[in-house]
Design a protein around this motif. Structure first.
Motif, PDB file in Angstrom:
ATOM      1  N   VAL B 219      31.814  42.597  41.909  1.00  0.00           N
ATOM      2  CA  VAL B 219      32.917  43.201  41.156  1.00  0.00           C
ATOM      3  C   VAL B 219      32.700  44.705  40.948  1.00  0.00           C
ATOM      4  O   VAL B 219      33.621  45.494  41.066  1.00  0.00           O
ATOM      5  N   LEU B 234      36.934  39.413  43.552  1.00  0.00           N
ATOM      6  CA  LEU B 234      38.115  39.189  42.706  1.00  0.00           C
ATOM      7  C   LEU B 234      39.307  38.807  43.581  1.00  0.00           C
ATOM      8  O   LEU B 234      40.019  37.850  43.287  1.00  0.00           O
ATOM      9  N   VAL B 243      33.276  35.785  35.821  1.00  0.00           N
ATOM     10  CA  VAL B 243      34.714  35.563  35.688  1.00  0.00           C
ATOM     11  C   VAL B 243      34.995  34.499  34.617  1.00  0.00           C
ATOM     12  O   VAL B 243      35.905  34.644  33.787  1.00  0.00           O
ATOM     13  N   LEU B 254      42.373  39.083  34.213  1.00  0.00           N
ATOM     14  CA  LEU B 254      41.855  38.223  35.290  1.00  0.00           C
ATOM     15  C   LEU B 254      42.920  37.257  35.799  1.00  0.00           C
ATOM     16  O   LEU B 254      42.962  36.934  36.990  1.00  0.00           O
ATOM     17  N   LEU B 258      42.916  37.785  39.756  1.00  0.00           N
ATOM     18  CA  LEU B 258      42.075  36.852  40.502  1.00  0.00           C
ATOM     19  C   LEU B 258      42.839  36.177  41.650  1.00  0.00           C
ATOM     20  O   LEU B 258      43.897  35.578  41.425  1.00  0.00           O
TER      21      LEU B 258
END
Lengths: 324, 324
Positions: B219, B234, B243, B254, B258
């Motif tokens: 990340v 991601l 996460v 997220l 994601l």
């Protein structure tokens, strides 16, 4: 390891136990018998386990092959990637169902390939026996994969020559299915180079003959018997010797039918008639007969112990004879 | 076998020799040293060959993983399925380029997996040594595949719990990458159960710590260093502990970012800030510290020969330390 892993292992178990002709273990077993392996001797159980591991290699080959060919049916049931794709859809899981099915098929095939080695090496055979069979074991797996790769490449290149079809048959079927299993079995029993050469010559020829018979079944076979839709090989665009000769001899309908996913039964019937008419079927039948003859001659000349000699000759004849 | 097969073998060879940190062979080697293996002794070359075969297992894992994840870049180069798809397109071959790339990646991964076994068993090790290491060798391959399967399943189910992430880390990284290679190495040298238990405890903890560091890099890492686009993990929707904790602690961005294939750098930056702000990064850093401590304590308590004890402690620290 993890409870969820059971769904992958169950699928593999169902696949392996759900069908198949056990051809490779059978040839490996009779290769062992041919070199004097004793079915009542102390190693018989261990040898049976060792040769059975070939079914796991074949599970990998078929599961991955069905994925690569996008085949939806195997032995009358959904193929692994299709079944897992359907499971994904039924559960309403995230992402693409197709991708999930593909991933499961890749991994379940990998598990089969890894477990084949584990099963062989845990069969309880003496180190010396394992050492003797390491060469055919190694070459068999590589020949299978090289044959698959060559098959994919040949289709992509549109190489529909008889020569290309025979090269694939030699690796994918002859070496992997008959020659190396016999070699492996005979090596386990400590067979002489003379015996091993004879069995390999037999296997190389009968293996190609066996594939040619299978090619005929793929076009002319009864779906009830083959477990696949009628003309499935045509729809898949499989480049067999039968197809190569058909093209060479002018069965032009092949240009239209080959590789058409939605091939109707009428067109399949038309292709069948054309292949007979141009003489491709006769030419393949003739090749099967020649190969079976030379295989039997090689078997006859090799110092094969009985009852293996009789059994192998029977197998050669039954696996290549006309069935329609 | 066939000239055309060379293109597959070349691709595998380029892949294996083209990069990688050789982590698994390194741990296996130091496991062997830890149990008294002598680098100037007569088996050293054979052991080096045997542990190097782990790079072929890893090649299978990565080639198949990239295919399943639809990753396009690995080590700064196109992944195998992408490279073969491009080759198909350039040559103007028949059928789908994507399918050809997929088939090539499946088969090249299979070759790597089969050849790992061949390389190990042809390394020239005495039968007794092979027998001793057969258990970790077997378990390592299955744990890798079980971990991959669990990973695929967890993503499909949308299970973003910290527990699921840790279960995958334990199988996929800890067991397969550190614990089993150490176990395999120590078993080759005939290490005591006490030593093997100690090394495994060390490996299980340091392996998870190593994965958590890798998750942070996925990340926050510099694309120049990771060889992958910024925020690639991601975009792939990877369910890591980072996460999982981010979601649990309320980093709502997220939910948007994601698994978005076309994630822009701005959103990546936003996710980064959120993960820091909600405390997910600190929590993961803390976990890495704890695991590293307990790993080092296990190493300290085990009867590890020098210089392996020092080397393993160094590896533990360098592979888990902050790099940004």
């Amino acid at each position: 390891m993890d409870r969820s892993f059971a769904s992958a292992v169950d699928a593999l178990s169902d696949f392996v136990l759900g069908g198949g002709k056990r051809i490779r273990p059978t040839y490996a077993w009779w290769g062992w018998r041919a070199a004097g392996g004793d079915p009542d001797g102390e190693l018989a159980d261990e040898v049976l386990t060792a040769v059975s591991s070939l079914e796991l290699i074949q599970a990998c080959a078929l599961i991955h092959d069905d994925l690569m060919d996008a085949s939806s049916v195997r032995r009358g049931k959904p193929t692994v990637h299709i079944a897992f794709g359907a499971r994904h859809r039924e559960h309403g899981w995230l992402g693409s169902s197709e991708r999930f099915g593909m991933s499961a098929a890749v991994l379940i095939g990998d598990i089969a390939l890894a477990w084949a080695d584990d099963m062989l090496f845990a069969a309880g055979l003496p180190a010396e026996v394992l050492r003797r069979m390491s060469e055919p074991w190694r070459d068999m797996r590589t020949e299978m994969l090289a044959g698959q790769y060559l098959d994919v490449l040949t289709q992509a290149r549109g190489d529909s020559s008889a020569d290309a079809a025979l090269r694939i048959d030699r690796l994918k079927t002859a070496a992997y299915t008959v020659e190396r299993p016999l070699h492996m079995g005979a090596a386990m029993a400590g067979g002489s180079p003379e015996l091993i050469d004879g069995l390999r010559a037999f296997g190389a020829d009968i293996g190609v003959a066996f594939q040619l018979r299978d090619d005929l079944l793929g076009v002319f076979g009864d779906p009830e018997v083959t477990g696949k839709p009628a003309g499935d090989d045509l729809a898949e665009g499989k480049r067999t010797l039968l197809v190569a000769l058909g093209m060479q001899f002018g069965a032009d309908i092949l240009d239209i039918a080959l590789g058409k996913p939605d091939l109707d039964l009428e067109t399949v019937e038309e292709v069948r008639r054309a292949l007979v008419k141009v003489g491709a079927v006769d030419a393949v039948e003739e090749r099967i007969e020649e190969l079976t003859k030379s295989a039997l001659a090689a078997l006859d000349a090799a110092p094969v112990a009985e009852p293996a000699a009789t059994k192998l000759a029977d197998l050669a004849i039954s696996s290549t004879k006309r069935t329609f």
